[in-house]
Design an enzyme around this catalytic site. Sequence first.
Site, PDB file in Angstrom:
ATOM      1  N   ASP A   1       0.847  -1.192   0.000  1.00 40.54           N
ATOM      2  CA  ASP A   1       0.000   0.000   0.000  1.00 40.54           C
ATOM      3  C   ASP A   1       0.882   1.242   0.000  1.00 40.54           C
ATOM      4  O   ASP A   1       1.834   1.337   0.773  1.00 40.54           O
ATOM      5  CB  ASP A   1      -0.923   0.002   1.223  1.00 40.54           C
TER       6      ASP A   1
ATOM      7  N   TYR B   1       1.077   5.734  -0.361  1.00 39.63           N
ATOM      8  CA  TYR B   1       0.615   6.881   0.446  1.00 39.63           C
ATOM      9  C   TYR B   1       0.799   8.104  -0.446  1.00 39.63           C
ATOM     10  O   TYR B   1       1.571   8.987  -0.139  1.00 39.63           O
ATOM     11  CB  TYR B   1       1.493   6.933   1.698  1.00 39.63           C
TER      12      TYR B   1
ATOM     13  N   HIS C   1      -4.043  14.010   1.256  1.00 38.53           N
ATOM     14  CA  HIS C   1      -4.213  13.106   2.399  1.00 38.53           C
ATOM     15  C   HIS C   1      -2.999  13.187   3.330  1.00 38.53           C
ATOM     16  O   HIS C   1      -3.152  13.318   4.550  1.00 38.53           O
ATOM     17  CB  HIS C   1      -4.409  11.673   1.901  1.00 38.53           C
TER      18      HIS C   1
ATOM     19  N   GLU D   1     -10.768   3.645   4.070  1.00 40.58           N
ATOM     20  CA  GLU D   1      -9.883   4.473   3.242  1.00 40.58           C
ATOM     21  C   GLU D   1     -10.267   4.276   1.787  1.00 40.58           C
ATOM     22  O   GLU D   1     -10.261   3.146   1.284  1.00 40.58           O
ATOM     23  CB  GLU D   1      -8.401   4.110   3.467  1.00 40.58           C
TER      24      GLU D   1
ATOM     25  N   GLU E   1      -9.553   4.061  -1.795  1.00 41.31           N
ATOM     26  CA  GLU E   1      -8.355   3.829  -2.598  1.00 41.31           C
ATOM     27  C   GLU E   1      -8.731   3.134  -3.901  1.00 41.31           C
ATOM     28  O   GLU E   1      -9.815   2.571  -4.039  1.00 41.31           O
ATOM     29  CB  GLU E   1      -7.349   2.920  -1.844  1.00 41.31           C
TER      30      GLU E   1
ATOM     31  N   ASP F   1      -9.289   0.209   2.234  1.00 37.71           N
ATOM     32  CA  ASP F   1      -8.255  -0.233   3.175  1.00 37.71           C
ATOM     33  C   ASP F   1      -8.733   0.115   4.587  1.00 37.71           C
ATOM     34  O   ASP F   1      -8.322   1.104   5.175  1.00 37.71           O
ATOM     35  CB  ASP F   1      -6.938   0.471   2.830  1.00 37.71           C
TER      36      ASP F   1
ATOM     37  N   ARG G   1      -7.871   3.227  13.693  1.00 33.53           N
ATOM     38  CA  ARG G   1      -6.995   4.378  13.980  1.00 33.53           C
ATOM     39  C   ARG G   1      -6.375   4.340  15.365  1.00 33.53           C
ATOM     40  O   ARG G   1      -5.240   4.788  15.563  1.00 33.53           O
ATOM     41  CB  ARG G   1      -7.784   5.689  13.812  1.00 33.53           C
TER      42      ARG G   1
ATOM     43  N   GLN H   1      -3.720   1.730  15.374  1.00 34.67           N
ATOM     44  CA  GLN H   1      -2.629   2.235  14.524  1.00 34.67           C
ATOM     45  C   GLN H   1      -1.757   3.237  15.274  1.00 34.67           C
ATOM     46  O   GLN H   1      -0.529   3.184  15.211  1.00 34.67           O
ATOM     47  CB  GLN H   1      -3.257   2.895  13.275  1.00 34.67           C
TER      48      GLN H   1
ATOM     49  N   TYR I   1       2.203   1.898  15.530  1.00 37.49           N
ATOM     50  CA  TYR I   1       2.942   2.148  14.288  1.00 37.49           C
ATOM     51  C   TYR I   1       4.375   2.611  14.504  1.00 37.49           C
ATOM     52  O   TYR I   1       5.177   2.599  13.570  1.00 37.49           O
ATOM     53  CB  TYR I   1       2.181   3.117  13.371  1.00 37.49           C
TER      54      TYR I   1
ATOM     55  N   LYS J   1      -4.274  -2.541  10.126  1.00 38.39           N
ATOM     56  CA  LYS J   1      -4.700  -2.648   8.732  1.00 38.39           C
ATOM     57  C   LYS J   1      -4.678  -4.098   8.251  1.00 38.39           C
ATOM     58  O   LYS J   1      -4.807  -4.347   7.060  1.00 38.39           O
ATOM     59  CB  LYS J   1      -3.807  -1.776   7.851  1.00 38.39           C
TER      60      LYS J   1
ATOM     61  N   THR K   1      -9.052  -5.966   3.964  1.00 37.16           N
ATOM     62  CA  THR K   1      -8.902  -4.985   2.891  1.00 37.16           C
ATOM     63  C   THR K   1      -9.830  -5.455   1.776  1.00 37.16           C
ATOM     64  O   THR K   1      -9.688  -6.581   1.305  1.00 37.16           O
ATOM     65  CB  THR K   1      -7.452  -4.936   2.374  1.00 37.16           C
TER      66      THR K   1
ATOM     67  N   THR L   1      -4.860   6.421   0.396  1.00 31.04           N
ATOM     68  CA  THR L   1      -6.121   7.159   0.476  1.00 31.04           C
ATOM     69  C   THR L   1      -6.134   8.318  -0.511  1.00 31.04           C
ATOM     70  O   THR L   1      -5.173   9.090  -0.566  1.00 31.04           O
ATOM     71  CB  THR L   1      -6.294   7.691   1.912  1.00 31.04           C
TER      72      THR L   1
ATOM     73  N   GLU M   1      -9.804  12.237   8.361  1.00 34.43           N
ATOM     74  CA  GLU M   1      -9.675  13.591   7.829  1.00 34.43           C
ATOM     75  C   GLU M   1     -10.989  14.371   7.933  1.00 34.43           C
ATOM     76  O   GLU M   1     -10.999  15.530   8.321  1.00 34.43           O
ATOM     77  CB  GLU M   1      -9.257  13.543   6.355  1.00 34.43           C
TER      78      GLU M   1
HETATM   79 CA    CA Z   1      -4.105   2.800   3.027  1.00 30.95          CA
END
Ligand code: CA
Length: 425
Positions: free
Chosen positions: A136, A138, A143, A208, A210, A242, A246, A249, A253, A262, A266, A358, A372
Amino acid sequence: MSAMFEIIDASLRAFVEVDEGSDFPIQNLPYGIFSTADGGVRAGVALGAWVVDLHALDRAGLLPVAPEPALFGRHSLNAFAAAGRPTWRAVRARLAALLSGSDPRLRDDAALRSRALVPMDACTLHLPFEIASYTDFYSSEEHATNVGKLFRDPANALTPNWKHIPIGYNGRASSVVLSGQDFHRPMGQLPVAGGPPEWGPCRQLDFELETAFFVGTETRLGTRLSPDQATDHIFGMVLMNDWSARDIQRWEYVPLGPFQAKAFATSISPWVVTLDALAPFRVPAPEQDPAPLSYLREGDRHAYDIELTVELRPAAGDGTIITRSNFRHLYWTMAQQLAHHTSSGCNVRTGDLMGSGTISGPSRDALGCLLEMTENGKRPLSLPDGGTRAFLQDGDEIVIRGQARRGALRVGFGSVRGRVLPALP
Ligand code: CA
């Protein structure tokens, strides 16, 4: 153009009726894998409300591929995708001829027609590829900027590397699921301010918006692709959600990136739309400043004008469109993503899935995730039924749709949908 595209004339019509508003006119011909109650799993293309059985056409000797090994009577598109762009183009050209009737061998053969044209509502769709790996990216500047403002320094929202490198991570292929497969709210470690984490169901579940592309022909370990070469290795595109936890994450992360946040699901759409079908919708990609390093420079830099929407459907109550974005906003192109992916000598394999990241646009109604839209939950969305959402609730369904349109010509992706089930105990 780095690659010659097989564009089907906008005036061509199928010999079967296709609704004017269909995502799948004869100019699209997206590939998928399907089964019926009385037949095995095989490959098809979508045409209006029909699935065209490619294995049946191949067995009748109508497709320009060798009879052995059979490419279409399989549980995935991998063998066909591995055959390479000249084969993809030849099959697409033949399908356009057969399905328009300019080559009458299908239209005039009633027995074959009844075998090869299957009503889509009689079909079960399956994952189109055996997915070896999932990466994936970014690649949306909007975003990355919005997330950077929320979690980092609002004055320096983009990290110093962002405009130089298509940021990505190696994700989890085993939990990529087909549209329509629901999933349980994930459990995980949740951060607690000033103390140790708690174990519990995710409280900040997000989607997300995508797209993703599938790799067609593989590369060898220790070789690199330029962006212009990379295009020939891209078989086609799907819509992707995706799903992201949060709170999990945010805690996990550091320092290696997302993991369980994640990994639980998916979702992808079932029909793989080829770059040939999208060629009429090519548009300039955003200008890059500063210019990227030479290995990421494109002779033929372009994006595609694909309108994307996200609908939120609560368990009770009407659905509402909460986002309208567009694929063309992405700063890094698919060709640059794939060139960067092989830049170290890393090989890619047939059926590898590469997510765009995203896709947010420049306006407030074009944001690609709830993080967001609600500014990390601070400004909940208002729904028509009077409800609000900071993040997803149990029973919520998210439906992502995508279409490219120009004049009367429309090439669509269908949709990818998934519903949040309560957390497992
Ligand atoms: Ca993603």
